[in-house]
Design a protein around this motif. Structure first.
Motif: not given
Length: 359
Positions: A41-43, A48-49, A51-54, A105-106
């Motif tokens: 995802p695009d941080l 995007g952020r 999505r990473v947490a999800s 990455p997040l």
């Protein structure tokens, strides 16, 4: 960026447990979980952020979906606790690693974001700190240092590097510049006052020095006059002493001469002794009157000379005082010599109330 569908809720039926909760029996699920989070995802965007947490949360939910049936199966299969426990620990560890790797990455972005915000806040604090013009010792900075800070504050560029706090930085810059401009004025006033006090102190010291020198001069003149008067008195006393000695010698010589004459006349003129004695007595009285008259004349001349010397000394003293007053009026009141002499005359004549000259 490619998007995948969310990981399907995993479900393990009891009859599947014997074939799954064995060494490496959950590898298929691990592969499925890895594949489900295999995206970048695009941080830079909130979506995007999120999505990473999800995705990381999905991994946690999948872990729970596999772990719970396994725990239940483990309870039923007392004979295989070690193998099941080992496989579950491996699975949990792998899931945690996948989750952490998925969220890395997040996490890194969040850390970088914190550092970026802290750096901006530090820049803002440094800008505001320029307005603090009191040093660690509690002393105000010199005006030149405040002026340097003012130049530094004015040179701050409100560009894109301030990012989301650009407005706050603009307010802080304006406030800092205003405080430093006011502080510069106050510092210069304080320094001007200090310079004026120092000038006045030096003037007072110089005046005290001049007054002391004038006093020394006056004392020297008075001492010289006193010594001159003392010398004159000594000379007068010496002259009087010499006069008395000469008179005494003359008297003694005269007495000796008269005694010789008287003795001779006594031998020759016994019969006329009384008459001669009367005559000599009359002569002696006349001579004494002449001596007394001369002595009185000399005393009068001495008194007149002493009075004349005293008047001359007094006149010289008064002239010295008058000269000092005239010079002081010229030096301190800005008068010409003629004006200063006129002021001195008016004071001496009593024409200026409450003012007099002490001699």
């Amino acid at each position: 960026m490619s998007e995948t569908t969310d990981l399907a809720v995993l479900e393990i039926k009891p009859e599947q447990a014997p074939s799954l909760y064995v060494p490496n029996g959950l590898n298929a699920y691990l592969d499925e979980i890895r594949n489900s989070v295999n995206e970048v995802p695009d941080l830079r965007t909130a979506k995007g952020r999120a999505r990473v947490a999800s995705l990381a949360a999905q991994v946690s939910r999948s872990k729970t979906a596999i772990e719970k049936p396994g725990r239940d199966y483990l309870k039923r299969l007392k004979e295989l606790p070690k193998e099941v426990e080992a496989e579950l620990r491996r699975f949990v560890s792998e899931c945690d690693a996948i989750r952490d790797e998925t969220r890395r990455p997040l996490t890194e972005w969040e850390q970088a974001e914190d550092e970026r915000k802290q750096a901006l806040q530090q820049r803002l604090a440094d800008l505001r700190a320029l307005a603090d013009v009191i040093d660690d010792g509690g002393n105000y900075l010199p005006s030149k240092d405040i002026q340097a800070r003012l130049s530094e504050a004015k040179a701050v560029t409100l560009d894109d590097t301030w990012q989301e706090i650009a407005t706050e930085a603009g307010v802080a810059k304006d406030a800092t510049v205003q405080k430093l401009e006011a502080a510069t004025i106050v510092a210069r006033q304080r320094e001007d006052q200090a310079a004026e006090l120092e000038r006045l102190r030096k003037e007072a010291e110089e005046q005290a020095r001049r007054d002391h020198e004038e006093k020394l001069k006056r004392d020297a003149v008075e001492e010289a006059n006193r010594q001159a008067e003392l010398k004159q008195q000594q000379e007068r006393d010496a002259a009087a002493q010499r006069e008395r000695e000469l008179q005494a010698a003359a008297d003694l010589a005269e007495q000796n001469r008269l005694a010789a004459i008287q003795q001779a006349e006594q031998e020759k003129q016994q019969a006329a002794q009384r008459a001669e004695q009367d005559k000599q007595r009359a002569v002696e009285e006349e001579r004494q009157r002449a001596v007394d008259s001369e002595r009185n004349r000399l005393a009068q001349e001495k008194r007149v000379a002493e009075e004349a010397a005293a008047r001359a000394a007094n006149e010289a003293h008064r002239k010295t005082i008058g000269t000092a007053v005239v010079n002081a009026l010229i030096a301190n009141a800005g008068l010409t010599r003629g004006q200063a002499i006129d002021v001195l005359t008016q004071i001496k004549d009593g024409n200026i109330p409450h003012t007099s000259i002490t001699y």
